[in-house]
Enzyme design. Structure first.
Site, PDB file in Angstrom:
ATOM      1  N   ASP A  44      10.685   6.791   7.192  1.00  0.00           N
ATOM      2  CA  ASP A  44      11.791   5.842   7.156  1.00  0.00           C
ATOM      3  C   ASP A  44      12.857   6.336   8.124  1.00  0.00           C
ATOM      4  O   ASP A  44      13.548   7.312   7.835  1.00  0.00           O
ATOM      5  CB  ASP A  44      12.379   5.709   5.750  1.00  0.00           C
ATOM      6  CG  ASP A  44      13.325   4.514   5.626  1.00  0.00           C
ATOM      7  OD1 ASP A  44      14.073   4.260   6.589  1.00  0.00           O
ATOM      8  OD2 ASP A  44      13.306   3.841   4.587  1.00  0.00           O
ATOM      9  N   ALA A  57       4.406  -4.953  -0.804  1.00  0.00           N
ATOM     10  CA  ALA A  57       5.663  -5.257  -0.112  1.00  0.00           C
ATOM     11  C   ALA A  57       5.644  -6.670   0.456  1.00  0.00           C
ATOM     12  O   ALA A  57       6.177  -7.598  -0.146  1.00  0.00           O
ATOM     13  CB  ALA A  57       5.912  -4.225   0.984  1.00  0.00           C
ATOM     14  N   ARG A  58       5.011  -6.836   1.612  1.00  0.00           N
ATOM     15  CA  ARG A  58       4.971  -8.131   2.271  1.00  0.00           C
ATOM     16  C   ARG A  58       3.635  -8.336   2.972  1.00  0.00           C
ATOM     17  O   ARG A  58       3.098  -7.425   3.606  1.00  0.00           O
ATOM     18  CB  ARG A  58       6.107  -8.242   3.316  1.00  0.00           C
ATOM     19  CG  ARG A  58       7.472  -8.468   2.680  1.00  0.00           C
ATOM     20  CD  ARG A  58       7.577  -9.866   2.071  1.00  0.00           C
ATOM     21  NE  ARG A  58       8.811 -10.075   1.333  1.00  0.00           N
ATOM     22  CZ  ARG A  58       8.945  -9.934   0.026  1.00  0.00           C
ATOM     23  NH1 ARG A  58       7.912  -9.533  -0.708  1.00  0.00           N
ATOM     24  NH2 ARG A  58      10.096 -10.175  -0.564  1.00  0.00           N
ATOM     25  N   ASP A  76      -0.927  -6.926  -3.449  1.00  0.00           N
ATOM     26  CA  ASP A  76      -0.248  -7.954  -4.233  1.00  0.00           C
ATOM     27  C   ASP A  76       0.268  -9.072  -3.334  1.00  0.00           C
ATOM     28  O   ASP A  76       0.687 -10.110  -3.820  1.00  0.00           O
ATOM     29  CB  ASP A  76       0.925  -7.323  -4.995  1.00  0.00           C
ATOM     30  CG  ASP A  76       1.666  -8.325  -5.871  1.00  0.00           C
ATOM     31  OD1 ASP A  76       1.006  -8.971  -6.713  1.00  0.00           O
ATOM     32  OD2 ASP A  76       2.889  -8.461  -5.712  1.00  0.00           O
ATOM     33  N   GLU A  99      -0.020 -17.331   1.685  1.00  0.00           N
ATOM     34  CA  GLU A  99       0.033 -17.463   0.224  1.00  0.00           C
ATOM     35  C   GLU A  99       0.299 -18.914  -0.155  1.00  0.00           C
ATOM     36  O   GLU A  99       1.144 -19.571   0.466  1.00  0.00           O
ATOM     37  CB  GLU A  99       1.127 -16.553  -0.358  1.00  0.00           C
ATOM     38  CG  GLU A  99       0.838 -15.085  -0.156  1.00  0.00           C
ATOM     39  CD  GLU A  99       1.897 -14.171  -0.763  1.00  0.00           C
ATOM     40  OE1 GLU A  99       2.872 -14.689  -1.364  1.00  0.00           O
ATOM     41  OE2 GLU A  99       1.760 -12.943  -0.654  1.00  0.00           O
ATOM     42  N   HIS A 122       0.841 -11.839  -5.938  1.00  0.00           N
ATOM     43  CA  HIS A 122       2.261 -11.642  -5.638  1.00  0.00           C
ATOM     44  C   HIS A 122       3.102 -11.625  -6.930  1.00  0.00           C
ATOM     45  O   HIS A 122       4.046 -12.414  -7.092  1.00  0.00           O
ATOM     46  CB  HIS A 122       2.777 -12.732  -4.702  1.00  0.00           C
ATOM     47  CG  HIS A 122       3.998 -12.317  -3.936  1.00  0.00           C
ATOM     48  ND1 HIS A 122       4.280 -12.757  -2.671  1.00  0.00           N
ATOM     49  CD2 HIS A 122       5.045 -11.491  -4.262  1.00  0.00           C
ATOM     50  CE1 HIS A 122       5.420 -12.245  -2.249  1.00  0.00           C
ATOM     51  NE2 HIS A 122       5.896 -11.464  -3.198  1.00  0.00           N
ATOM     52  N   ILE A 123       2.765 -10.695  -7.807  1.00  0.00           N
ATOM     53  CA  ILE A 123       3.429 -10.648  -9.113  1.00  0.00           C
ATOM     54  C   ILE A 123       4.158  -9.330  -9.354  1.00  0.00           C
ATOM     55  O   ILE A 123       4.558  -9.041 -10.487  1.00  0.00           O
ATOM     56  CB  ILE A 123       2.404 -10.881 -10.258  1.00  0.00           C
ATOM     57  CG1 ILE A 123       1.293  -9.814 -10.220  1.00  0.00           C
ATOM     58  CG2 ILE A 123       1.831 -12.287 -10.187  1.00  0.00           C
ATOM     59  CD1 ILE A 123       0.369  -9.853 -11.428  1.00  0.00           C
ATOM     60  N   ALA A 124       4.375  -8.543  -8.309  1.00  0.00           N
ATOM     61  CA  ALA A 124       4.988  -7.225  -8.514  1.00  0.00           C
ATOM     62  C   ALA A 124       6.347  -7.328  -9.196  1.00  0.00           C
ATOM     63  O   ALA A 124       6.707  -6.487 -10.020  1.00  0.00           O
ATOM     64  CB  ALA A 124       5.131  -6.493  -7.181  1.00  0.00           C
ATOM     65  N   ALA A 125       7.096  -8.361  -8.872  1.00  0.00           N
ATOM     66  CA  ALA A 125       8.430  -8.520  -9.478  1.00  0.00           C
ATOM     67  C   ALA A 125       8.413  -9.470 -10.669  1.00  0.00           C
ATOM     68  O   ALA A 125       9.469  -9.793 -11.210  1.00  0.00           O
ATOM     69  CB  ALA A 125       9.408  -9.024  -8.429  1.00  0.00           C
TER      70      ALA A 125
END
Length: 526
Positions: free
Chosen positions: A169, A229-230, A254, A259, A278-281
């Site tokens: 990072d 992430a994306r 995910d 999508e 796409h259910i991480a959140a």
């Protein structure tokens, strides 16, 4: 104020907004065409990830002032188009951090131990222990690409499993990472040393297809890839090939480039790849947190002008700092005055700030100066968000420069305009808290208050010029409120600024231009 909420945001969002005077409309499954039809009625739009806020949608949002994302990722929003139209884009960083981190960790463990695959076979009546020999995580090295809030939470949890954590990072200092027991390494070393690679960065041009054949070549054979992430960060075709060849032992995703994911996506056909939609959140707690957070941020903006979570409005946030408002007013007036005293078409604009107080406000001062300039030169609405994009579209190259001190003024702002052959400059300061003054134009030190109607002219430094000019003002029945005079060091040329009560017609300005000795003249209205 009218707010449109789409994508089934938790009801607490609408409740908080309604209690604070907002008129809320909810359309959880709105289609693109309907959204285009109705968005012009609203000044705020709140979405999750399903609604794609494209430039086409933004063009239709004639009254739109803010787009709120109930979540962290904003790749479903055209931020450039929003910025160009002066629309704030606001997200809710941190609201779903724990849920997303827990899901990434769960996906890693599911991939390493083939838990979904074993579950499916057992439910189908098969007992095949040997087939599902997994990979132990203790002692392995996990690379975290993107050490933001979610990445740090993942690191903490996987350290509890006995994993060695490395990361990439460029925005994180080595000392901070070391405090978290994380070793920061260049990207290629992360790829070559890791047993597990988990992605926690945003999708942009530098991260698109970051995980691909090119980077698989740097990795160990048997690496595990996790992406919560994306979509688009992992090249899906290349990953399918790497799993098939055995280069990648397992993967867990995910998110996908398209999508909902296409049924013929090769990743869905490979047993060693674990997938979720796409259910991480997607936990009750996370959805409540982000719904409440986005509503509270909007209320805070309405009531106190604070812009928490704004991803494209750093200049607007700086503008709210105590004591800076007078300098922003000054910068706007400098830009406006410069645009009116010259017809010079700008190739380059340079904003120079002097004085320690102004050092951290360079960006917002530049935005203010640009706003003042563009408000004169074009007719579109401007604000501190869209002026940089608008200037670029007009071919204006912007430069910002700072000097620690000026010999004559504690804090000084100068705006310069040049087109390669000619250059104009104007400078000003604030005396005390609110005494805004222009103090220099080009080579002339001339001090006056930038307010009202001001005639500014250059002339040969000889007797009688100002008397002749004021005679014309008298003939047009204009009262002189203030006069500021200056001449250059050689005492050959002079500049005069005359503040008058009333309107200066073109006829009068032309008469002044014809006065013997006058070389240039302009009328400024501020």
């Amino acid at each position: 104020m009218k707010v449109l909420i789409t994508d089934g945001v938790d009801p607490q969002c609408a409740e908080i907004l309604a209690r604070n005077g907002f008129e809320v409309t909810e359309k959880p499954k709105i289609c693109k065409e309907e959204l285009k039809e109705i968005i012009g009625k609203f000044d705020k739009l709140i979405v999750r990830s399903a609604t794609k806020v494209t430039s086409e949608i933004i063009e239709c949002g004639k009254n739109l002032k803010l787009i709120g994302r109930a979540g962290a990722g904003v790749d479903n929003i055209d931020i450039e188009a929003a910025t160009r139209h002066g629309i704030i884009v606001m997200n809710t960083p941190g609201g779903n951090t724990v849920s997303a981190a827990e899901h990434a960790c769960g996906m890693l463990m599911a991939a390493a131990r083939m838990i979904p695959q074993a579950t499916a076979e057992l439910k189908a009546g098969l007992w095949n222990k040997k087939k599902f020999t997994g990979i132990e995580l203790e002692g392995k090295t996990i690379s975290i690409i993107g050490l933001g809030k979610i990445g740090r939470e993942v690191a903490s949890r996987m350290q509890a499993f006995g994993m060695k954590t490395i990361a990439y990072d460029p925005m994180i200092p080595d000392e901070y990472a070391a405090h978290l027991n994380i070793e920061l390494l260049p990207l290629h070393e992360n790829f070559s040393r890791a047993d597990v690679i988990t992605i926690h960065s945003s999708l942009n041009e530098s991260t698109r297809n970051l995980i691909s054949n090119e980077t698989f070549a740097l990795m160990k054979t048997g690496v595990i890839i996790v992406n919560c992430a994306r979509g688009g960060i992992v090249n899906e075709e290349d990953l399918a090939d790497a799993v098939t060849s055995g280069k990648v032992a397992a993967a867990a995703l995910d998110v996908f480039e398209s999508e909902p994911v296409n049924a013929d996506n090769p990743l869905l056909k490979l047993e060693r790849i674990v997938v979720t939609p796409h259910i991480a959140a997607s936990t009750n707690e996370a959805q409540q947190k982000v719904a409440v957070q986005i509503a509270e941020q909007i209320v805070e903006w309405k009531q106190k002008g604070r812009l928490e979570g704004a991803v494209n409005a750093s200049a607007v946030e700086l503008a709210q700092a105590p004591g800076v408002s007078s300098y922003l007013t000054l910068a706007e007036k400098l830009g406006s005055t410069l645009a009116q005293i010259t017809t010079l078409e700008a190739h380059t604009m340079t904003i120079r700030t002097s004085g320690e107080y102004l050092q951290k406000y360079g960006e917002v001062i530049a935005a203010a100066a640009l706003k003042g300039f563009l408000d004169v030169r074009q007719s579109n609405d401007t604000n501190y968000i869209n002026v940089f994009t608008m200037a670029a579209e007009m071919g204006i190259s912007l430069e910002q420069k700072f000097e620690k001190e000026n010999p004559d003024y504690t804090n000084l702002i100068r705006v310069e305009l040049e087109n390669g052959t000619k250059k104009r400059m104007i400078g000003g300061t604030v005396f005390g808290d609110k005494a805004i003054r222009i103090v220099m134009i080009d080579q002339f030190l001339v001090e006056f208050k930038p307010e009202g109607t001001i005639i500014i002219y250059n002339n040969i430094d000889k007797p009688g010029v100002i008397a002749n000019v004021t005679q014309h003002l008298l003939q047009h029945n204009l009262n002189v409120a203030y006069v500021a005079l200056s001449r250059d060091e050689e005492k050959l040329l002079a500049m005069t600024a005359i503040v008058v009560d009333g309107t200066v017609e073109d006829t009068l300005l032309n008469e002044i231009k014809l006065v013997d000795g006058v070389s240039e003249a302009a009328v400024i209205s501020i």
